[in-house]
Each structure stands twice: as structure tokens, then as C-alpha cells.
Write an enzyme that holds these catalytic residues in place. Structure first.
Site, PDB file in Angstrom:
ATOM      1  CG  ASN A   1      62.975 184.248 143.252  1.00  0.00           C
ATOM      2  OD1 ASN A   1      62.541 183.333 143.962  1.00  0.00           O
ATOM      3  ND2 ASN A   1      62.355 185.422 143.157  1.00  0.00           N
TER       4      ASN A   1
ATOM      5  CG  ASP B   1      60.346 189.785 143.764  1.00  0.00           C
ATOM      6  OD1 ASP B   1      60.871 188.668 143.903  1.00  0.00           O
ATOM      7  OD2 ASP B   1      59.380 190.168 144.452  1.00  0.00           O
TER       8      ASP B   1
HETATM    9  C1  GRF Z   1      55.057 180.654 143.802  1.00  0.00           C
HETATM   10  O1  GRF Z   1      53.971 181.348 143.257  1.00  0.00           O
HETATM   11  C2  GRF Z   1      56.346 181.375 143.508  1.00  0.00           C
HETATM   12  O2  GRF Z   1      56.346 182.028 142.271  1.00  0.00           O
HETATM   13  C3  GRF Z   1      56.399 182.399 144.613  1.00  0.00           C
HETATM   14  O3  GRF Z   1      55.895 181.727 145.742  1.00  0.00           O
HETATM   15  C4  GRF Z   1      55.036 180.674 145.324  1.00  0.00           C
HETATM   16  C5  GRF Z   1      55.581 179.414 145.911  1.00  0.00           C
HETATM   17  O4  GRF Z   1      54.746 178.305 145.666  1.00  0.00           O
HETATM   18  N1  GRF Z   1      57.738 182.911 144.753  1.00  0.00           N
HETATM   19  P1  GRF Z   1      55.298 176.850 145.903  1.00  0.00           P
HETATM   20  O5  GRF Z   1      55.792 176.786 147.343  1.00  0.00           O
HETATM   21  O6  GRF Z   1      56.402 176.598 144.929  1.00  0.00           O
HETATM   22  O7  GRF Z   1      54.129 175.938 145.673  1.00  0.00           O
END
Ligand code: GRF
Length: 218
Positions: free
Chosen positions: A109, A147
Site C-alpha cells: 500500500n 497503515d
Molecule cells: C494518495 O495520496 C495515496 O497515498 C492515498 O490516497 C491517495 C490516492 O491518490 N492512499 P490517487 O488515487 O493515487 O491519485
């Protein structure tokens, strides 16, 4: 070396998905995305997948009577795609311990903070409220706790005076797009090993770059 077949799970914009799509498009990249799945039918990331010719589908959690039923559908779709590995990229559903353990060591993740700080939602708000001067992002293996999980790579960025959530998010996001493909490459090359709660990455290059700290004037 055969390429690692990857499922990417998203819920929205999909900019991290795009960074993985772009990386996988390089001829020497050791992974390929075989499916993109979203729990939200309106996720823009589904369009990105289709534009790249990658099979993509929505599995709307609202259409299932329980989390278990939703996850069973997810599991079926992932297995049917032939994926051996999962990248969560802005996937906003908390996965059950059952699902996570099924993919233990095979699911990663990205989170927009220097974990273990600022888990959960509104990460950039939490970061600004805490008054820290360094922010960043982390790619980590997924464990049942949200997380948490062994960290593969992090990137650091400064928090600047006058930053609001949008400004900080943009600075961090640019680094997310650098480190997620790098983490996936390392995994696909078989260079990532788990030693308890810690990740070791084989190779000198990895030693030097598990922390990405761009040289930015502050
Ligand atoms: C990113 O900031 C990621 O770290 C978090 O959610 C956001 C997703 O952005 N888990 P995207 O959909 O990849 O543009």
C-alpha cells in the site's frame, strides 16, 4: 525473468495507478498490471486503466450485504485475473484480517505520510496540525492494522511555511509517484525480504534509495 502479475485496487483519481501503469509500460519493467478493480464505479482510475488497455472493473461494496461478500467478489476477480500480487493505490476500504492474511507478504500500500506517523484519513491535515517540518510518504506491506506493516521505501519532503493541505498533498504526491513504482520493481525482482517487522532490500542501489530525500532548498 517472468513478470509479476499485479492487481491494482483503487477508489478514485488513480494518479498512483498511473505511475504504476507508466512504469509497467517500460519494456524492462519486471511487473505487469493484469487487472484494476475499484470499489467505486465512478473512480477516474478506471478510465486510466481502460486507456492503457488494462482490464478494469468496478466491484461496488454497496452492492454486497456484508464485507465478507464484497471481499469474496474481490478475491474471485483477482484470482480470475491471474494476479499474484496486489497494489493498493488509494483504495479506501479497510480489508478484513482474513483477506489480508490470504495475501500476506503479497500486498502493498502507499500512504501519504512518514509512517508510523499520521495514519488514517486527513493525513496532510494531521501533518500540518502537528507542526512537523518533514513530511513524506511510505510504501509498506499490508497487515490487518490500518497503515501499519513493514516499510519498503519512504520519501521525505519539507513542510513549508504557508503550506495548506493542497500544497503539501501536491508535494508529497509527486514523491508517491516516484517511490511506488520503485517499490514494485524491487518486489518483482525478488529483492525484498521480510525479517520480522523489517524489510531488507538486496542490492547497493536499494540500500541507498530506500529513503528518497530530494534535494530541495527550504
Ligand atoms: C494518495 O495520496 C495515496 O497515498 C492515498 O490516497 C491517495 C490516492 O491518490 N492512499 P490517487 O488515487 O493515487 O491519485
Amino acid at each position: 525473468m517472468p513478470t509479476l502479475k499485479v492487481a491494482v485496487l483503487i477508489s478514485g483519481r488513480g494518479s498512483n495507478l498511473q505511475s504504476l501503469i507508466d512504469a509497467c509500460a517500460q519494456p524492462s519493467f519486471p511487473a505487469e498490471i493484469v487487472t484494476v478493480l475499484s470499489n467505486r464505479p465512478d473512480a477516474y482510475g478506471l478510465e486510466r486503466a481502460k486507456a492503457a488497455g488494462i482490464p478494469a472493473a468496478a466491484i461496488n461494496h454497496k452492492n454486497y450485504e456484508s464485507k465478507a461478500a464484497f471481499e469474496a467478489a474481490l478475491q474471485d476477480a483477482i484470482v480470475a485475473s491471474g494476479a499474484e500480487f496486489i497494489c493498493l493505490a488509494g483504495f479506501m476500504r479497510l480489508l478484513s484480517a482474513d483477506f489480508v492474511s490470504r495475501w500476506s507478504g503479497r500486498m502493498i500500500n502507499i500512504h501519504p505520510s512518514l509512517l508510523p506517523a499520521f495514519k488514517g484519513l486527513h493525513t496532510h491535515r494531521q501533518t500540518l496540525d502537528a507542526g512537523v517540518k518533514i513530511a513524506g510518504c511510505s510504501v509498506h506491506f499490508v497487515v490487518p492494522e490500518m497503515d501499519a506493516g513493514p516499510i519498503i521505501i519512504q520519501a521525505a519532503v519539507p513542510v513549508l511555511q504557508g503550506d495548506d493541505e493542497a500544497a503539501l498533498a501536491e508535494r508529497v504526491l509527486a514523491e508517491e509517484h516516484q517511490i511506488y513504482p520503485r517499490a514494485l520493481r524491487w518486489v518483482a525482482e525478488g529483492r525484498v525480504t521480510l525479517s520480522g517487522d523489517r524489510v531488507e532490500v538486496k542490492g547497493a542501489e536499494a540500500q541507498q534509495t530506500s529513503l528518497r530525500m530530494p534535494d530541495r532548498a527550504v
